[in-house]
Write an enzyme that holds these catalytic residues in place. Structure first.
Site: not given
Ligand SMILES: [Zn+2]
Length: 211
Positions: A42, A44, A46, A98, A101
């Site tokens: 992803c 993302d 993090r 994750h 998400c």
């Molecule tokens: Zn995500």
């Protein structure tokens, strides 16, 4: 100093430290890339592939998009997959989602995120529809979202297995192994949820028999 300038300064410090520890580091890496893994994760911020797996530059070939989707008309993803599997000869392809998400959360609402995002999130809604029966037995909303995250990763691995890229490599070289993982933002731990190897059963409808 503005925030982006800080990034450049950090880069300078990082490069010097690497050189101090190993003077041939960049020279070596610049000549050769032989990663064993393709990571489809992803976007993302993090979930940085190298950091959470304790790997270094050169070890993982990376593709990231919102909610780690494998879409059979996505030329970007397919180019990465083709290059990683057929040229770099990776041994493992990892789809890593994750918990928590934003893409999964958004897809579970009825909000209009405007056309481009609606189009992307539709793929996750389709995963929900496929597994509606199981998902709707889960009354706790958080748990249902977590389960959709796991099922989404599983579906994306199945999508990989439907490509001629993977099927050809499985037939000729018995690799790569496909993995579906989910990373926990709250504990930093990766949970493996699904796996497929060259002997795996795939729906005959999606199987190419003249590879
Ligand atoms: Zn995500």
């Amino acid at each position: 100093m503005s925030t982006y300038e800080k990034l450049l300064q950090n880069n300078n410090t990082w490069a010097s430290k690497k050189l101090q520890a190993d003077p041939g580091y960049f020279e070596r890496l610049s000549h050769l890339q032989t990663p064993e893994f393709l990571w489809i994760g992803c976007s993302d911020s993090r979930v940085p592939a190298n950091e959470i797996t304790g790997t270094q530059p050169g070890e993982i070939f990376v593709h990231r998009n919102i909610a780690n989707l494998v879409i059979h008309t996505d030329v970007n993803l397919l180019s990465v997959l083709e290059y990683a599997v057929s040229h770099l000869k990776v041994k493992h392809v990892i789809v890593c989602g994750h918990y928590g998400c934003g893409g999964i959360k958004a897809a579970m609402t009825n909000r209009d995120f405007k056309q481009v995002l609606n189009m992307w999130l539709r793929n996750i809604k389709d995963v929900y529809r496929l597994h509606r029966e199981e998902l709707e037995t889960i009354t706790d909303e958080q748990k249902r979202e977590d389960r959709l995250t796991e099922l989404n990763v599983r579906e994306q691995v199945l999508h990989l297995a439907k490509t001629s890229i993977i099927q050809r490599a499985w037939k000729n070289e018995q690799r790569p192994q496909l993995h579906g993982w989910v990373y926990g933002l709250k504990d930093g731990l990766i949970k493996p949820v699904f796996e497929m190897g060259h002997n795996a059963h795939i729906d005959p409808f999606y199987k190419y028999d003249d590879l």
